[in-house]
Enzyme design. Structure first.
Site, mmCIF file in Angstrom:
data_model
loop_
_atom_site.group_PDB
_atom_site.id
_atom_site.type_symbol
_atom_site.label_atom_id
_atom_site.label_comp_id
_atom_site.label_asym_id
_atom_site.label_seq_id
_atom_site.Cartn_x
_atom_site.Cartn_y
_atom_site.Cartn_z
ATOM 1 N N ASN A 25 0.855 -1.190 0.000
ATOM 2 C CA ASN A 25 0.000 0.000 0.000
ATOM 3 C C ASN A 25 0.894 1.245 0.000
ATOM 4 O O ASN A 25 1.712 1.428 0.909
ATOM 5 C CB ASN A 25 -0.883 -0.043 1.261
ATOM 6 C CG ASN A 25 -1.806 1.153 1.364
ATOM 7 O OD1 ASN A 25 -1.383 2.285 1.124
ATOM 8 N ND2 ASN A 25 -3.041 0.930 1.744
ATOM 9 N N HIS A 28 1.008 6.271 1.825
ATOM 10 C CA HIS A 28 1.739 7.261 2.622
ATOM 11 C C HIS A 28 2.914 7.898 1.893
ATOM 12 O O HIS A 28 3.505 8.851 2.392
ATOM 13 C CB HIS A 28 2.090 6.682 3.992
ATOM 14 C CG HIS A 28 0.827 6.386 4.747
ATOM 15 N ND1 HIS A 28 -0.112 7.359 4.995
ATOM 16 C CD2 HIS A 28 0.305 5.232 5.211
ATOM 17 C CE1 HIS A 28 -1.152 6.821 5.615
ATOM 18 N NE2 HIS A 28 -0.921 5.539 5.759
ATOM 19 N N HIS A 61 -5.690 3.632 -1.423
ATOM 20 C CA HIS A 61 -7.012 3.968 -0.866
ATOM 21 C C HIS A 61 -7.363 5.397 -1.274
ATOM 22 O O HIS A 61 -6.734 6.352 -0.818
ATOM 23 C CB HIS A 61 -6.930 3.842 0.660
ATOM 24 C CG HIS A 61 -8.224 4.071 1.376
ATOM 25 N ND1 HIS A 61 -8.335 3.949 2.741
ATOM 26 C CD2 HIS A 61 -9.460 4.410 0.942
ATOM 27 C CE1 HIS A 61 -9.583 4.199 3.100
ATOM 28 N NE2 HIS A 61 -10.280 4.498 2.032
ATOM 29 N N ARG A 63 -9.467 8.053 -0.545
ATOM 30 C CA ARG A 63 -10.404 8.444 0.523
ATOM 31 C C ARG A 63 -11.296 9.571 0.036
ATOM 32 O O ARG A 63 -10.913 10.359 -0.827
ATOM 33 C CB ARG A 63 -9.628 8.886 1.769
ATOM 34 C CG ARG A 63 -8.882 7.763 2.448
ATOM 35 C CD ARG A 63 -8.279 8.245 3.757
ATOM 36 N NE ARG A 63 -9.302 8.424 4.767
ATOM 37 C CZ ARG A 63 -9.528 7.586 5.770
ATOM 38 N NH1 ARG A 63 -8.797 6.513 5.921
ATOM 39 N NH2 ARG A 63 -10.481 7.838 6.631
ATOM 40 N N ARG A 67 -7.064 12.748 1.202
ATOM 41 C CA ARG A 67 -5.942 13.221 2.034
ATOM 42 C C ARG A 67 -4.591 12.665 1.570
ATOM 43 O O ARG A 67 -3.554 13.224 1.873
ATOM 44 C CB ARG A 67 -6.176 12.893 3.507
ATOM 45 C CG ARG A 67 -6.070 11.448 3.833
ATOM 46 C CD ARG A 67 -6.155 11.199 5.321
ATOM 47 N NE ARG A 67 -7.485 11.445 5.844
ATOM 48 C CZ ARG A 67 -7.959 10.837 6.926
ATOM 49 N NH1 ARG A 67 -7.186 9.996 7.610
ATOM 50 N NH2 ARG A 67 -9.174 11.080 7.360
ATOM 51 N N GLU A 88 -8.693 0.442 -2.867
ATOM 52 C CA GLU A 88 -9.369 0.435 -1.562
ATOM 53 C C GLU A 88 -10.317 1.624 -1.502
ATOM 54 O O GLU A 88 -9.942 2.739 -1.879
ATOM 55 C CB GLU A 88 -8.293 0.523 -0.481
ATOM 56 C CG GLU A 88 -8.749 0.067 0.869
ATOM 57 C CD GLU A 88 -7.640 0.244 1.887
ATOM 58 O OE1 GLU A 88 -6.505 -0.203 1.617
ATOM 59 O OE2 GLU A 88 -7.917 0.847 2.922
ATOM 60 N N THR A 119 -8.091 3.562 8.718
ATOM 61 C CA THR A 119 -9.263 2.699 8.853
ATOM 62 C C THR A 119 -9.257 2.059 10.241
ATOM 63 O O THR A 119 -8.306 1.375 10.606
ATOM 64 C CB THR A 119 -9.218 1.597 7.761
ATOM 65 O OG1 THR A 119 -8.849 2.210 6.534
ATOM 66 C CG2 THR A 119 -10.562 0.934 7.611
ATOM 67 N N GLU A 169 -10.854 -9.471 3.621
ATOM 68 C CA GLU A 169 -9.566 -9.097 4.196
ATOM 69 C C GLU A 169 -9.791 -8.924 5.693
ATOM 70 O O GLU A 169 -10.624 -8.109 6.115
ATOM 71 C CB GLU A 169 -9.048 -7.795 3.565
ATOM 72 C CG GLU A 169 -7.684 -7.411 4.143
ATOM 73 C CD GLU A 169 -6.990 -6.312 3.359
ATOM 74 O OE1 GLU A 169 -7.107 -6.275 2.109
ATOM 75 O OE2 GLU A 169 -6.320 -5.486 4.012
ATOM 76 N N HIS A 212 -3.383 -4.530 8.030
ATOM 77 C CA HIS A 212 -3.439 -3.395 8.946
ATOM 78 C C HIS A 212 -2.447 -3.584 10.092
ATOM 79 O O HIS A 212 -2.564 -4.502 10.888
ATOM 80 C CB HIS A 212 -4.846 -3.146 9.518
ATOM 81 C CG HIS A 212 -5.012 -1.714 9.916
ATOM 82 N ND1 HIS A 212 -5.494 -0.750 9.057
ATOM 83 C CD2 HIS A 212 -4.688 -1.067 11.049
ATOM 84 C CE1 HIS A 212 -5.489 0.414 9.655
ATOM 85 N NE2 HIS A 212 -5.005 0.253 10.858
#
Ligand code: PXP
Length: 266
Positions: A25, A28, A61, A63, A67, A88, A119, A169, A212
């Site tokens: 992922n 970030h 993801h 969002r 962000r 995602e 999340t 998941e 996660h």
């Protein structure tokens, strides 16, 4: 975490395990870019690098508040990275439309709250079946593999099966938090919940993923669960990239997963 005093008693080391994919992922990398504005660091470049380092796919993801990942990132990830893209998203009409336009390999439906940092828990599939059903059907009918991000709870597994989702998941956040503590009973309890949910889902015909809060310390036990087929890992790898580089961080994570699958846990 490898089997030690505070680690859970894990699955049978001799159990047969098919391969477990690593999805990286890259959200970030976009968080860092957005902190300054501009174009650096580029999440697409990070995705390409992660694939070269052995990742099996990329997760991002989009969002509602954009962000980190933005619409144009998602389009570029689809067009410029030669690997399966896992989109995602919250289960909203807006995201379903964008996802259909993007046509990724997979979509992972997650709960989303504006005020959360990340999340925070699984999707309440059992409680939201009526609103989820048409969205899952639209994505599935477009040939997108749908997964539902859920807490390791038998009720949610059964609800996912009833909705016809092919993949779940399992949220590993509680296990990650427990693994930071020194309470073996809590670590064992949170691990057992994941292991049992994975077994139940597998028996009911679901493909099992997890994610996660996974890191070099806690990934092995989760990767060793026989039914596990994919782990999606982001924050730790991007953080570790600051110290060891993304290439090495992804390679090391891939090695830990492969070792756990082959029963080499120490
Ligand atoms: N899987 C899902 C569904 C997530 O929401 C996240 C966080 O975006 C992850 C995996 C990756 O979690 P982490 O960034 O803690 O590795």
């Amino acid at each position: 975490m490898i089997w030690g005093e505070n680690s859970p008693k894990g699955p049978n080391p001799a159990a047969e395990r098919p391969a477990c994919r690593l999805g990286v992922n890259i959200d970030h990398v976009a968080t860092l870019r957005n902190a300054r504005g501009g174009v650096d660091p580029d999440p697409v470049r990070a995705a390409q690098l992660a694939i070269m380092a052995g990742a099996d796919g990329i997760t991002a993801h989009l969002r509602e508040d954009r962000r980190h990942i933005r619409d144009e990132d998602m389009a570029r990830l689809k067009n410029e990275v030669d690997a399966p893209l896992n989109f995602e998203m919250a289960a909203t009409d807006e995201m379903v439309e964008i996802c259909l336009r993007t046509a990724p390999h997979a979509a992972c439906l997650v709960p989303e709250k504006r005020e959360e940092r990340t999340t925070e828990g699984g999707l309440d599939v059992a409680g939201q079946a009526d609103s989820l059903r048409p969205k899952i059907e639209r994505l599935r009918d477009a040939g997108i593999r749908v997964s539902l991000f859920i807490d390791p709870d038998p009720r949610q597994i059964e609800a996912a099966v009833a909705l016809g989702a092919p993949v779940v998941e399992l949220h590993t956040g509680e296990y990650q938090q427990a693994a930071l503590s020194t309470t073996p009973a809590l670590i064992q309890k949170t691990f057992d919940a994941i292991e049992q949910a994975a077994r139940l889902g597998d028996e009911m015909g679901l493909e099992i993923h997890a994610g996660h809060g996974l890191n070099f310390q806690n990934v092995s036990n989760i990767a060793a669960i026989p039914a596990m087929r994919e782990l999606n890992i982001g924050h730790f790898l991007i953080g570790e990239a600051v110290f060891m580089g993304l290439d090495k961080a992804v390679r090391e994570m891939g090695r830990l997963i492969a070792d756990a699958r082959s029963g080499r846990l120490v």
